[in-house]
Design an enzyme around this catalytic site. Structure first.
Site, mmCIF file in Angstrom:
data_model
loop_
_atom_site.group_PDB
_atom_site.id
_atom_site.type_symbol
_atom_site.label_atom_id
_atom_site.label_comp_id
_atom_site.label_asym_id
_atom_site.label_seq_id
_atom_site.Cartn_x
_atom_site.Cartn_y
_atom_site.Cartn_z
ATOM 1 N N ARG A 159 7.212 -25.624 -44.929
ATOM 2 C CA ARG A 159 6.448 -26.834 -45.258
ATOM 3 C C ARG A 159 6.492 -27.832 -44.103
ATOM 4 N NH1 ARG A 159 7.947 -29.388 -50.959
ATOM 5 N NH2 ARG A 159 9.662 -30.265 -49.761
ATOM 6 N N LYS A 163 4.263 -33.503 -46.074
ATOM 7 C CA LYS A 163 5.322 -34.484 -46.332
ATOM 8 C C LYS A 163 5.385 -35.478 -45.177
ATOM 9 C CE LYS A 163 9.538 -34.193 -49.035
ATOM 10 N NZ LYS A 163 9.008 -34.464 -50.380
ATOM 11 N N GLU A 208 -0.218 -36.266 -59.044
ATOM 12 C CA GLU A 208 1.241 -36.269 -59.140
ATOM 13 C C GLU A 208 1.748 -37.697 -59.135
ATOM 14 O OE1 GLU A 208 3.511 -34.926 -55.732
ATOM 15 O OE2 GLU A 208 1.740 -34.906 -54.471
HETATM 16 C C1 LIG Z 1 8.933 -34.017 -51.710
HETATM 17 C C2 LIG Z 1 7.862 -34.294 -52.688
HETATM 18 C C3 LIG Z 1 7.813 -33.662 -53.943
HETATM 19 C C4 LIG Z 1 8.901 -32.749 -54.457
HETATM 20 O O1 LIG Z 1 9.051 -31.577 -53.701
HETATM 21 P P1 LIG Z 1 10.348 -30.676 -53.811
HETATM 22 O O2 LIG Z 1 10.158 -29.655 -52.761
HETATM 23 O O3 LIG Z 1 10.388 -30.090 -55.172
HETATM 24 O O4 LIG Z 1 11.518 -31.589 -53.574
HETATM 25 C C5 LIG Z 1 6.727 -33.932 -54.769
HETATM 26 N N1 LIG Z 1 5.752 -34.794 -54.392
HETATM 27 C C6 LIG Z 1 5.787 -35.435 -53.210
HETATM 28 C C7 LIG Z 1 4.685 -36.369 -52.872
HETATM 29 C C8 LIG Z 1 6.829 -35.196 -52.318
HETATM 30 O O5 LIG Z 1 6.849 -35.838 -51.149
#
Ligand SMILES: *Cc1c(COP(=O)(O)O)cnc(C)c1O
Length: 341
Positions: A82, A184, A220
């Site tokens: 990622r 991210k 989300e």
């Molecule tokens: C990091 C993140 C998540 C959760 O991801 P995990 O890999 O399960 O920790 C969900 N939404 C956003 C916007 C994120 O930045």
């Protein structure tokens, strides 16, 4: 190895400086070998790309102690993949995922004294981050970058017991179609801060963001993906190109299907359907799943049948199974658990 004298049960989620961190620098078109350092501070030029144009991305994962006393991480290869994806979208140099996993391992090993014991509910949170360290004033990618991994011990998420959340449907947008919602990037968080501070002021725990184009579909929250459970026990998660692909959510969907034998669907979820679901949860590394008890849509309350006292039954099974896999109590799928030796 002697553990640090820390009151593991009363740790919160705050930065605590540990001794060692991994640092690699990118210059003249290549990464240096990288290595461990004690220096928690970063000195960069005032014109560094990260300071001017927010060129940065990060990851988050945990190390913890299993029932039989091993220190492990959970699917770090997916964090490495990622981060590669984030770097490509932000015109940053990729730090190869294999080397990423090695650097995570080295960082955890060097901070093993900070990995909380089994049963404490606490864990060692690992934060890989990359940022543009070289100066840029014209708008373009920088020439120099730093990749760093530090670790900080964090407490159990559900400290005072499990309390289902009350969330609101937000009028702010988190991610644009064809934007950066699926990576991210630090910038995704910068612009969500106002929305979360405002939500807290109004008495809500989190924002539910809808798709920015039509405001009809669920995306989300600021930092966690949704899963829903239908009244006939199907596990549903929203599908969209602007959702961050949570590793926890992907793992839970696998657990639902392969361990619990439930039907799973990744599909568009419309706001209009929310009142039909039996359970709702937020998934991410921090909590695994936090149950949602109530969703407020501009004054209209949608109360999930699972209520405000506990996790719903399917959410609970998902939570217990995934945490069981992580803690070594339940057999993990091949490659999910990375032992630190
Ligand atoms: C990091 C993140 C998540 C959760 O991801 P995990 O890999 O399960 O920790 C969900 N939404 C956003 C916007 C994120 O930045």
């Amino acid at each position: 190895m002697e553990k640090k004298q820390i009151d593991w049960d009363n740790l919160g989620f705050a930065y605590i400086r540990t001794e060692r961190r991994f640092v690699a620098n990118y210059k003249d078109g290549a990464w240096d070998a990288g290595g461990m350092t004690d220096d928690a501070n970063v000195v960069i030029n005032e014109c560094a790309g990260v300071l001017q144009y927010s060129q940065s991305c990060f990851e988050g994962l945990k190390a913890y102690t299993t029932e039989d006393g091993r220190i492990v991480t959970f699917r770090p290869d997916l964090n490495g993949q990622r981060m590669e994806d984030s770097c490509r979208r932000l015109e940053m140099p990729v730090y190869p995922k294999e080397k990423f996993v090695d650097a995570v391992t080295e960082t955890v090993k060097a901070n093993a004294a900070y990995v909380p014991p089994y049963g404490s509910g606490a864990s060692l949170y690992i934060r890989p981050v990359m940022f543009a360290s070289g100066p840029v004033i014209g708008v373009k990618p920088a020439d120099e970058y730093q990749f760093r991994i530090f670790a900080t011990p964090v407490g159990p998420y559900f400290k005072g017991g499990i309390k289902p959340l009350t969330i609101r449907i937000s009028d702010f947008d988190r991610a644009a179609p064809n934007g950066t919602g699926h990576i991210k990037a630090g910038l995704n968080y910068a612009m969500s801060l106002h929305a979360i501070v405002d939500a807290h002021k109004q008495g809500f725990d989190e924002n539910m963001y809808l798709d920015a184009a039509s405001h009809t579909k669920v995306e989300e929250t600021g930092g966690a993906n949704f899963i829903f459970v239908t009244k006939d026990q199907k596990v549903v998660t929203p599908k969209s190109d602007s959702i961050l692909p949570s590793i926890t959510r992907r793992s839970l969907m696998h657990v639902a299907k392969e361990y619990l034998g439930l039907e799973t669907q990744e599909r568009e979820v419309f706001k209009e359907e929310l009142a039909d679901f039996a359970e709702c949860g937020l998934c991410g590394t921090a909590a695994v799943i936090s149950p949602v008890g109530k969703i407020v849509d501009h004054g209209t309350e949608i109360c999930l049948p699972s209520g405000m006292a506990d996790m719903g039954p399917v959410t609970k099974k998902l939570y217990d199974t995934l945490t069981g896999i992580q803690m070594g109590r339940i057999k993990a799928p091949e490659g999910w658990i990375q032992e630190i030796r």
